[in-house]
Design a protein around this motif. Sequence first.
Motif, short mmCIF file in Angstrom:
data_model
loop_
_atom_site.label_atom_id
_atom_site.label_comp_id
_atom_site.label_asym_id
_atom_site.label_seq_id
_atom_site.Cartn_x
_atom_site.Cartn_y
_atom_site.Cartn_z
N LEU A 1 8.67 -4.60 -8.82
CA LEU A 1 8.63 -4.17 -7.42
C LEU A 1 7.60 -3.05 -7.28
O LEU A 1 7.66 -2.04 -7.99
CB LEU A 1 10.00 -3.68 -6.97
N LYS A 2 6.64 -3.21 -6.38
CA LYS A 2 5.60 -2.22 -6.17
C LYS A 2 5.79 -1.41 -4.90
O LYS A 2 5.10 -0.41 -4.71
CB LYS A 2 4.22 -2.90 -6.13
N GLY A 3 6.67 -1.83 -4.01
CA GLY A 3 6.90 -1.06 -2.79
C GLY A 3 6.95 -1.95 -1.56
O GLY A 3 7.10 -3.15 -1.64
N LYS A 4 6.82 -1.31 -0.43
CA LYS A 4 6.89 -2.00 0.86
C LYS A 4 5.59 -2.72 1.17
O LYS A 4 4.51 -2.26 0.82
CB LYS A 4 7.19 -1.02 1.98
N ALA A 5 5.71 -3.86 1.83
CA ALA A 5 4.57 -4.63 2.32
C ALA A 5 4.58 -4.57 3.84
O ALA A 5 5.61 -4.81 4.46
CB ALA A 5 4.65 -6.06 1.85
N THR A 6 3.45 -4.23 4.42
CA THR A 6 3.38 -4.14 5.88
C THR A 6 2.34 -5.08 6.43
O THR A 6 1.44 -5.48 5.78
CB THR A 6 3.02 -2.71 6.33
N ARG B 1 7.57 -12.95 8.26
CA ARG B 1 6.18 -13.03 8.70
C ARG B 1 6.04 -12.48 10.12
O ARG B 1 6.84 -12.79 10.99
CB ARG B 1 5.72 -14.49 8.64
N THR B 2 5.03 -11.67 10.35
CA THR B 2 4.76 -11.09 11.66
C THR B 2 3.91 -12.07 12.48
O THR B 2 3.48 -13.10 11.97
CB THR B 2 4.04 -9.74 11.54
N ASN B 3 3.65 -11.73 13.73
CA ASN B 3 2.86 -12.59 14.61
C ASN B 3 1.43 -12.80 14.12
O ASN B 3 0.83 -13.84 14.38
CB ASN B 3 2.83 -12.02 16.03
N ASN B 4 0.87 -11.81 13.42
CA ASN B 4 -0.51 -11.95 12.93
C ASN B 4 -0.60 -12.63 11.57
O ASN B 4 -1.67 -12.76 11.01
CB ASN B 4 -1.21 -10.60 12.90
N GLY B 5 0.53 -13.08 11.00
CA GLY B 5 0.52 -13.84 9.76
C GLY B 5 0.83 -13.07 8.51
O GLY B 5 0.97 -13.65 7.44
N ASN B 6 0.90 -11.75 8.60
CA ASN B 6 1.23 -10.93 7.43
C ASN B 6 2.74 -10.93 7.19
O ASN B 6 3.51 -11.14 8.11
CB ASN B 6 0.75 -9.49 7.61
#
Length: 83
Positions: free
Chosen positions: A78-83, A48-53
């Motif tokens: 699997l659909k790919g990368k999540a950013t 998890r990043t600082n903004n919650g994603n």
Amino acid sequence: MKLSEALVKKLSQQYAPATMVDMEFKGYDLSFKTDEAGNPVLLFIGKRTNNGNVRGERYSRTLKYDREGNRIKDHWELKGKAT
């Protein structure tokens, strides 16, 4: 990354319908969206990043039922990368 059996078992449970659920599982941060029946159908796994994603990978679940309502297909893809 392939989903572990323990994670698939955790995701086969019922949760609150039509919501986004955040949790931790074995050192990974998870966010998943549930359908109207409470089944997880969209999964983000990673950190998890600082903004919650969640930054990591994105999975989509296919659920198919027969006319009697019995589940005939349950598959995570699997659909790919999540950013």
